[in-house]
Design an enzyme around this catalytic site. Structure first.
Site, PDB file in Angstrom:
ATOM      1  N   ASP A 276      12.798  -0.664   2.603  1.00 20.33           N
ATOM      2  CA  ASP A 276      14.128  -1.122   2.220  1.00 20.33           C
ATOM      3  C   ASP A 276      14.777  -1.838   3.390  1.00 20.33           C
ATOM      4  OD1 ASP A 276      15.763   0.936   3.816  1.00 20.33           O
ATOM      5  OD2 ASP A 276      14.531   2.253   2.574  1.00 20.33           O
TER       6      ASP A 276
ATOM      7  N   GLU B 201     -20.901  -8.563   9.322  1.00 20.13           N
ATOM      8  CA  GLU B 201     -19.516  -8.161   9.087  1.00 20.13           C
ATOM      9  C   GLU B 201     -18.667  -8.363  10.340  1.00 20.13           C
ATOM     10  OE1 GLU B 201     -20.009  -4.694   5.669  1.00 20.13           O
ATOM     11  OE2 GLU B 201     -20.337  -4.187   7.786  1.00 20.13           O
TER      12      GLU B 201
END
Length: 730
Positions: A534, A614
């Site tokens: 928020d 990777e």
């Protein structure tokens, strides 16, 4: 720009694209007359119609005039108990037991710059960047004054507002409701958009038409919550990314909140937003004042996209207090999903060594480093290093990390305590608990009473010893349960309704101390992921862990919903291992990287288990993120498709302010034997520019890319992804 018509008592707030107007009428009722596309030079109270309506009482001042009723008037801040039966903005309990508030216009003042609120978060500005209007209302019978504050950020179409209530009488009053925002509309043909769901799937967009009665979202969990976010939108029924008027309303508050819309009997609607009235009752002694949390409104006449971009700019420039403002944040690796509680100093050093070799710059040590913490059920509250796991303490570990050329970060959960802890054994009354009741637990822990200064001081003293003993660049502030058993031993029975709010104020107090004493530390907020995402927390923690769900496909939905208000730079987003911990899905590493790049980027995996191929991909991702950092974090954000709608892909775009650069990201859904061809129309480009595609010999004009589109490549496998970089030729 604020325009005053003192003769007619009209107050008009202009932003670049919008107008907000109110007027004090003949009975000193502050009417809300207009909010929408910019209009210059008019008294918009002419839009308000009057008539005799049954069962709509008339105020005493109106005498025998039945055409005037508060129950049908659009008000700037709605009353309670005096004839308006719609959603109230304020409710008072007076010494005589009545619950009435009748606030009438008293006066105004104009101020340079942005108003300030002690102990509460809010947007900020230089004095020459904003203007503030303060309107004073008064309930003469209750001897209560109210100040309505409005600050105008013209370039962002942003209006912030708050409310201050002052007891001017000699007797105690109780404030049972005090909303931060009230918006009345002379229409109901709008949609109400909220952002909801649950832990691991936060801020999913929910859109529905307004209907008769009250629709609301909110939280009574003590946190703003995973379930509902304190940001909502009202908009035209046909509004989309590029068209239609929409009104965004954000509450800068991290505790219980409510956003409610009521459609009245006469096709008017009212949005009220603020602290949830559940278990809220604030006592005001004579002369005392209460300030409501700040609300921030943006109206966009041109759809959701423009509203979002204005919020993003305003938040980046006038809300975040980021130690990395003007420079790139480091790429991080967090050890949690690699080790959980089972680690040693050598194990952590191995992860850091692998990360450093791949260009990662910050190592974050997560839960399990303190007390005797080997599981969820002990040691919270005992913030001393576990020397069995970390021989030589933080000093020895951080020295090893720094010698690898990396910064160091640490995890803490300051608001919590385990019953199996030295802190709880010494101070059991420091936890929120109701006398005579066995407490409920969440994740095996209780909540400390942060409404108490002595509790906060003790925790902060422990934190300072940790944060000051070595060079720490990053703090992950976690919070892993909702509040229950909300009762404080320090307050009398009649003031227990203050505990929820005092708890939030206590969190803000401790975070403000951290900001003051350690301005160089980047604090990432976390509440089981996105349970406290928020505007209030962003003022103190300029990035927030977006969700505990790190699956790339789920994150498309989570980050999509979050983007309607909150900018990319605030979203903590990491690449994790597969099968994914939360849902078992397997997605390509490239896709996980592209999704996480639209956030504060990092890794949450055991890099030592990665293959050579990777590791090459991770190195490419890290390099790309560094190259595109400014574009990703400061560029204009465009949602090109929705992951909630059936389609072959989800796409989004970042465009530089000068429109010379853009980065388009596309994640495909499940593939089929005969995949559809996709053509993607871009946004935000300059139609006259020629854009080079991915540094090749391929060029498209901005006009073609936006009107006709760009042919997307055919991809193999499920959940594949591609990025397209565009640069305007000189």
């Amino acid at each position: 720009m604020i325009v005053l018509d003192q003769k007619n008592r009209i107050f008009t707030l202009h932003t670049q694209n919008t107008t907000y107007q109110m007027k004090a009428d003949q009975y000193n009722v502050l009417l809300h007359t207009y909010y929408g596309s910019r209009i210059d030079g008019f008294d918009l109270s002419a839009l308000i119609q009057y008539g005799d309506r049954s069962f709509t009482p008339n105020p005493s001042e109106a005498g025998s005039n039945r055409n005037y009723s508060l129950d049908v008037m659009p008000q700037e801040y709605s009353t309670c108990g005096v004839g308006d039966f719609r959603l109230p903005s304020i409710e008072l309990e007076l010494a005589n037991g009545s619950h009435t508030a009748d606030m009438r216009y008293e006066g105004f003042r104009l101020e340079k710059g942005k108003y300030a609120m002690e102990g509460l978060p809010g947007f900020y500005s230089n004095e020459d960047e904003t203007e503030t209007l303060v309107i004073t209302l008064k309930d003469a019978a209750a001897q209560v004054d109210m100040e309505l504050y409005y600050s105008v950020f013209e370039d962002y179409d942003l209006i912030t507002r708050t409310v201050r209530v002052v007891n001017q009488g000699t007797e105690e009053i109780r404030l049972c409701r005090c909303a931060s925002l009230c918006l009345d509309f002379l229409r109901t043909d709008m949609d109400f958009i909220t952002f909801n769901a649950c832990h691991l799937m936060e801020r999913c967009m929910d859109r529905g038409a307004l209907r008769s009665g009250i629709q609301s979202v909110g939280s009574v969990r003590g946190i703003s919550s995973h379930q509902h976010n304190p940001f909502v939108i009202l908009c035209d029924r046909g509004a989309d990314e590029d068209t239609g008027i929409c009104y965004g309303a954000m509450l800068l508050y991290s505790g219980n909140f409510e956003a409610a819309v009521e459609c009245s009997q006469y096709e008017n609607s009212r949005l009220v937003m603020g602290i949830h009235p559940y278990h809220f009752c604030w006592t005001l002694e004579a002369g005392q004042a209460f300030t409501a949390p700040e609300a921030a409104m943006i109206c966009s006449p041109d759809g959701f996209g423009q509203m979002s971009r204005q919020y993003h700019k305003a938040i980046r420039r006038h809300l975040l207090r980021d130690p990395y403002t003007g420079r790139r944040k480091p790429v991080l690796v967090n050890n949690w999903e690699a080790t959980y509680f089972d680690f040693t100093a050598d194990r952590l050093a191995d992860i850091a060594r692998e990360a450093a070799a791949l260009g990662i710059e910050l190592f974050v040590m997560d839960d399990g480093w303190f007390g005797s913490r080997n599981n969820d059920n002990c040691s919270l509250g005992d913030w001393q290093v576990n020397l069995d796991k970390l021989p030589g303490g933080l000093e020895a570990l951080v020295s090893r990390i720094k010698n690898m050329g990396m910064k160091f970060g640490i995890w803490m959960e300051p608001e919590m305590v385990n019953e199996d802890s030295d802190l709880y054994r010494a101070h059991p009354d420091w936890a929120l608990q109701v006398p005579g009741r066995a407490p409920s637990r969440g994740r095996g822990q209780l909540v400390l009473d942060f409404s108490r200064k002595d509790v906060r001081d003790h925790i902060y003293d422990q934190m300072k010893k940790v944060l000051s003993c070595v060079e720490i660049s990053y703090l992950k502030w976690d919070m892993n349960r909702s509040l229950t058993d909300v009762w404080s031993v320090t307050l009398p029975a009649r003031r227990q309704g203050e505990v929820y709010h005092r708890y939030v104020l206590g969190i803000y107090d401790l975070l403000e101390r951290l900001h003051r004493d350690y301005p160089h530390i980047l604090i990432e907020g976390c509440c089981g992921g996105g349970g406290r995402f928020d505007g209030g927390m962003l003022y103190y923690t300029p990035q927030i862990w977006c969700s505990d769900d790190t699956d790339a496909v789920d994150r498309l939905r989570i980050q999509y919903g979050t983007s309607f208000c909150y900018p990319v730079c605030t979203m903590g987003a990491h690449v994790s291992a597969v099968p994914n911990e939360q849902n078992g899905r397997v997605t390509p590493l490239k896709t996980r990287g592209i999704t996480a790049m639209s956030g504060a980027f990092g890794y949450e995996m055991d890099l030592g288990k990665c293959t050579a191929e990777e590791k090459m991909e991770i190195r490419r991702q890290v390099e790309s993120y560094k190259i595109y950092y400014d574009l990703l974090h400061d560029g204009d954000y465009y949602r090109l498709s929705s992951p909630f709608q059936d389609g072959i892909y989800t796409a989004w775009e970042h465009v530089s302010a000068n429109r010379r650069e853009a980065l388009v990201s596309v994640v495909y859904d499940r593939n089929g034997a005969a995949p559809l061809f996709g053509t993607l129309r871009l946004k935000g480009l300059d139609p006259a520019f020629q854009y080079q595609i991915n540094r090749t010999d391929s060029f498209y004009s901005g006009e073609i890319l936006m009107k006709a589109g760009y042919p997307l490549p055919q991809m193999k496998g499920d959940y594949s992804a591609v990025q397209i970089y565009l640069r305007a030729s000189e």
